[in-house]
Design an enzyme around this catalytic site. Structure first.
Site, mmCIF file in Angstrom:
data_model
loop_
_atom_site.group_PDB
_atom_site.id
_atom_site.type_symbol
_atom_site.label_atom_id
_atom_site.label_comp_id
_atom_site.label_asym_id
_atom_site.label_seq_id
_atom_site.Cartn_x
_atom_site.Cartn_y
_atom_site.Cartn_z
ATOM 1 N N ASP A 38 0.850 -1.185 0.000
ATOM 2 C CA ASP A 38 0.000 0.000 0.000
ATOM 3 C C ASP A 38 0.884 1.233 0.000
ATOM 4 O O ASP A 38 2.007 1.197 0.532
ATOM 5 C CB ASP A 38 -0.922 0.015 1.229
ATOM 6 C CG ASP A 38 -2.139 0.905 1.032
ATOM 7 O OD1 ASP A 38 -1.974 2.140 1.009
ATOM 8 O OD2 ASP A 38 -3.260 0.369 0.898
ATOM 9 N N ASP A 59 4.323 2.604 -3.933
ATOM 10 C CA ASP A 59 3.445 3.202 -4.929
ATOM 11 C C ASP A 59 3.722 2.454 -6.222
ATOM 12 O O ASP A 59 4.812 2.555 -6.793
ATOM 13 C CB ASP A 59 3.754 4.691 -5.084
ATOM 14 C CG ASP A 59 2.835 5.386 -6.085
ATOM 15 O OD1 ASP A 59 2.126 4.675 -6.840
ATOM 16 O OD2 ASP A 59 2.822 6.631 -6.110
ATOM 17 N N TYR A 155 -12.328 7.875 -13.028
ATOM 18 C CA TYR A 155 -12.564 6.654 -12.261
ATOM 19 C C TYR A 155 -13.384 5.656 -13.073
ATOM 20 O O TYR A 155 -13.032 4.473 -13.161
ATOM 21 C CB TYR A 155 -13.277 6.997 -10.953
ATOM 22 C CG TYR A 155 -13.507 5.802 -10.054
ATOM 23 C CD1 TYR A 155 -12.445 5.205 -9.390
ATOM 24 C CD2 TYR A 155 -14.775 5.276 -9.873
ATOM 25 C CE1 TYR A 155 -12.644 4.103 -8.562
ATOM 26 C CE2 TYR A 155 -14.986 4.179 -9.044
ATOM 27 C CZ TYR A 155 -13.925 3.599 -8.394
ATOM 28 O OH TYR A 155 -14.118 2.505 -7.585
ATOM 29 N N LYS A 159 -11.828 2.062 -14.396
ATOM 30 C CA LYS A 159 -12.404 0.775 -14.015
ATOM 31 C C LYS A 159 -12.896 0.008 -15.246
ATOM 32 O O LYS A 159 -12.791 -1.231 -15.281
ATOM 33 C CB LYS A 159 -13.536 0.982 -13.010
ATOM 34 C CG LYS A 159 -13.062 1.450 -11.640
ATOM 35 C CD LYS A 159 -12.065 0.487 -10.988
ATOM 36 C CE LYS A 159 -11.782 0.847 -9.549
ATOM 37 N NZ LYS A 159 -10.773 -0.053 -8.923
#
Length: 251
Positions: A38, A59, A155, A159
């Site tokens: 993370d 990252d 976003y 996705k």
């Protein structure tokens, strides 16, 4: 159906909180040796300590970072059997008119949601191909199948791209004993961003959302974790290239 992951080595990204944390905890409880990654160094360390996993602060939006992480896992555990890319999200952004979106805002969401998934699969491929075994699961979204409730153009686009990448990798990796599938969550209050989104709807908006869900409840991180573990298990060995909506029937 009893799912056991004894002696399996897993990597879960986005493991500091929410859905990623729930998946990692479920895998650890089922016997897997879990590596957590993370961008939130403190959060991933806390989660790893809580569930008995190995933490990696990273990252993963560049190929170099993904290659370095996979190399560390190979050095520490000798192999990688299960890869779950749950990192991503909106990176602190909110819905705005397209005229207001800067290039950096667009690219930041793609880097977290799509670039990292691609680079991790690329880095893990040689090890999984050599083993003739692998399970890869991406955590996409209902926003990867239709317009996003967030109103964030990047976003929804990212996705959708992640769903396409999942299907393409399933075709490429299938002959090597590697399955690639995706879980598409509905609305889950799993982190500060989704909590802010939920509160922004107000009482009337929250009721409308709940009324649109067949089960009349929001999902939980554990709902998503259990679907993910199904794809990771031995029983799903002849399932690949699929997207499972886990959204209480809203889709």
């Amino acid at each position: 159906m009893q799912l056991s992951f004894d002696n399996r080595v897993a990597l879960v990204t986005g493991g500091a909180q929410g859905i990623g944390r729930a998946i990692a905890a479920a895998l650890a409880a089922a016997g897997a040796w879990v590596h957590l990654a993370d961008i939130d160094a403190d959060g991933v360390a806390e989660t790893a300590a809580a569930i008995g996993a190995q933490a990696h602060a990273a990252d993963l939006g560049t190929p170099e970072a993904a290659q370095a992480l996979i190399a560390r896992i190979a050095a520490e555990s000798g192999r990688l059997d299960l890869l779950v890319h749950a990192a991503g999200g909106v990176r602190g952004q909110v819905g705005r008119p397209i005229e207001e979106i800067a290039e950096a805002d667009w690219r930041a969401i793609f880097a977290a949601n799509v670039d990292a998934a691609f680079f991790l699969a690329q880095a893990a491929a040689p090890m999984m191909k050599q083993a003739r075994y692998g399970r890869i699961v991406t955590i996409s979204s209902g926003a990867g199948l239709r317009p996003s409730l967030t109103g964030i153009q990047a976003y929804a686009s990212a996705k959708h791209a992640l769903v396409g990448l999942t299907k393409q990798l399933a075709w490429e990796f299938g002959p090597h004993g590697i399955t690639v599938n995706s879980v598409a969550p509905g609305f889950v209050r799993s982190n500060p961003a989704t909590e802010r989104q939920w509160q922004s709807y107000g009482a009337e908006g929250q009721k409308r959302l709940l009324d649109s869900i067949h089960t009349r409840r929001l999902g939980t991180p554990d709902d998503i974790a259990q679907a993910t573990l199904f794809f990771l298990g031995e029983q799903a060995g002849w399932i690949t290239g699929q997207v499972l909506s886990v959204d209480g029937g809203r889709s």
